[in-house]
Design a protein around this motif. Sequence first.
Motif, PDB file in Angstrom:
ATOM      1  N   TYR A  59     -10.628   3.408  -6.188  1.00  0.00           N
ATOM      2  CA  TYR A  59      -9.984   2.266  -5.533  1.00  0.00           C
ATOM      3  C   TYR A  59      -9.749   1.118  -6.504  1.00  0.00           C
ATOM      4  CZ  TYR A  59     -10.502   4.409  -0.992  1.00  0.00           C
ATOM      5  OH  TYR A  59     -10.395   5.251   0.069  1.00  0.00           O
ATOM      6  N   CYS A  60     -10.548   1.042  -7.542  1.00  0.00           N
ATOM      7  CA  CYS A  60     -10.356   0.002  -8.553  1.00  0.00           C
ATOM      8  C   CYS A  60      -9.358   0.430  -9.611  1.00  0.00           C
ATOM      9  CB  CYS A  60     -11.690  -0.327  -9.230  1.00  0.00           C
ATOM     10  SG  CYS A  60     -12.933  -0.932  -8.100  1.00  0.00           S
ATOM     11  N   PRO A  63      -4.947   0.269  -8.651  1.00  0.00           N
ATOM     12  CA  PRO A  63      -4.163  -0.948  -8.897  1.00  0.00           C
ATOM     13  C   PRO A  63      -3.993  -1.241 -10.391  1.00  0.00           C
ATOM     14  CG  PRO A  63      -5.865  -1.375  -7.268  1.00  0.00           C
ATOM     15  CD  PRO A  63      -6.114  -0.018  -7.816  1.00  0.00           C
ATOM     16  N   CYS A  64      -5.018  -0.961 -11.174  1.00  0.00           N
ATOM     17  CA  CYS A  64      -4.919  -1.169 -12.630  1.00  0.00           C
ATOM     18  C   CYS A  64      -3.899  -0.216 -13.233  1.00  0.00           C
ATOM     19  CB  CYS A  64      -6.280  -0.982 -13.293  1.00  0.00           C
ATOM     20  SG  CYS A  64      -7.489  -2.203 -12.781  1.00  0.00           S
ATOM     21  N   ARG A  66      -1.316   1.076 -11.690  1.00  0.00           N
ATOM     22  CA  ARG A  66       0.007   0.591 -11.297  1.00  0.00           C
ATOM     23  C   ARG A  66       0.427  -0.579 -12.179  1.00  0.00           C
ATOM     24  NH1 ARG A  66       2.827  -2.646  -7.170  1.00  0.00           N
ATOM     25  NH2 ARG A  66       4.483  -1.365  -6.290  1.00  0.00           N
ATOM     26  N   PHE A  79      -0.865  -8.473  -9.852  1.00  0.00           N
ATOM     27  CA  PHE A  79      -2.031  -7.677  -9.484  1.00  0.00           C
ATOM     28  C   PHE A  79      -2.261  -7.663  -7.974  1.00  0.00           C
ATOM     29  CE2 PHE A  79      -6.671  -6.951  -9.104  1.00  0.00           C
ATOM     30  CZ  PHE A  79      -6.692  -5.680  -9.667  1.00  0.00           C
ATOM     31  N   PHE A  80      -1.963  -8.764  -7.292  1.00  0.00           N
ATOM     32  CA  PHE A  80      -2.139  -8.821  -5.841  1.00  0.00           C
ATOM     33  C   PHE A  80      -1.300  -7.736  -5.154  1.00  0.00           C
ATOM     34  CE2 PHE A  80      -0.611 -10.356  -1.708  1.00  0.00           C
ATOM     35  CZ  PHE A  80      -1.816 -10.404  -1.021  1.00  0.00           C
ATOM     36  N   ASP A  82      -0.091  -5.077  -6.591  1.00  0.00           N
ATOM     37  CA  ASP A  82      -0.589  -3.773  -7.031  1.00  0.00           C
ATOM     38  C   ASP A  82      -1.741  -3.325  -6.134  1.00  0.00           C
ATOM     39  OD1 ASP A  82       1.240  -3.811  -9.099  1.00  0.00           O
ATOM     40  OD2 ASP A  82      -0.209  -4.514 -10.589  1.00  0.00           O
ATOM     41  N   CYS A  83      -2.641  -4.251  -5.821  1.00  0.00           N
ATOM     42  CA  CYS A  83      -3.767  -3.937  -4.921  1.00  0.00           C
ATOM     43  C   CYS A  83      -3.273  -3.615  -3.523  1.00  0.00           C
ATOM     44  CB  CYS A  83      -4.745  -5.109  -4.858  1.00  0.00           C
ATOM     45  SG  CYS A  83      -5.691  -5.360  -6.341  1.00  0.00           S
ATOM     46  N   SER A  86      -1.587  -0.214  -3.492  1.00  0.00           N
ATOM     47  CA  SER A  86      -2.567   0.845  -3.735  1.00  0.00           C
ATOM     48  C   SER A  86      -3.452   1.109  -2.535  1.00  0.00           C
ATOM     49  CB  SER A  86      -3.439   0.485  -4.928  1.00  0.00           C
ATOM     50  OG  SER A  86      -2.659   0.354  -6.085  1.00  0.00           O
ATOM     51  N   TYR A  87      -3.856   0.076  -1.836  1.00  0.00           N
ATOM     52  CA  TYR A  87      -4.770   0.244  -0.704  1.00  0.00           C
ATOM     53  C   TYR A  87      -4.036   0.642   0.567  1.00  0.00           C
ATOM     54  CZ  TYR A  87      -7.994  -2.026  -3.883  1.00  0.00           C
ATOM     55  OH  TYR A  87      -8.753  -2.346  -4.970  1.00  0.00           O
ATOM     56  N   THR A  93       2.224   4.895  -3.782  1.00  0.00           N
ATOM     57  CA  THR A  93       2.056   4.129  -5.013  1.00  0.00           C
ATOM     58  C   THR A  93       2.045   5.062  -6.217  1.00  0.00           C
ATOM     59  OG1 THR A  93       0.817   2.424  -3.851  1.00  0.00           O
ATOM     60  CG2 THR A  93       0.518   2.538  -6.219  1.00  0.00           C
TER      61      THR A  93
END
Length: 143
Positions: A59-60, A63-64, A66, A79-80, A82-83, A86-87, A93
């Motif tokens: 889960y971490c 986003p990284c 992406r 990053f927001f 991307d998170c 991803s979630y 994604t």
Amino acid sequence: MGKWSYGLLNPKHCLDDWKLCLLTYCCPFAPFGIALEKVMSQGDGFRCLVIANIPIVGYCVLPCWRGIVRKEKGVDGNFFFDCLASYCCPCCTIYQGSHEAGVKGEFEWERTIEIMKRGLDGFDPSKEAEKAKNQSKYVADNV
């Protein structure tokens, strides 16, 4: 900076490269690792792929990942988002990022099927079950 060439949650884009889409939904870490290898200038994607398979860590990492694809391919974002992407829809994604990184479904589909066939060549479920039973007996006897 540009935009993603494929949007999220868009069935039309999935149909454009349906083999990559199917591979992403059935085996998401295959295109994830292939795309990472294509965009990383240093390091190896295999290590990141192994780390991403650890349930909580994945889960971490997504986003990284992406963010790395976005940065390397010159796509707008932060990053927001991307998170959020991803979630909310991890498979979409991965599909979006893999396509942006230049992963082609036709080639990867055939390559993944070939790797799976080689892995299953000579696989006999009854022999594997017997081997597991013998190993558990050995462990029980030696404890």
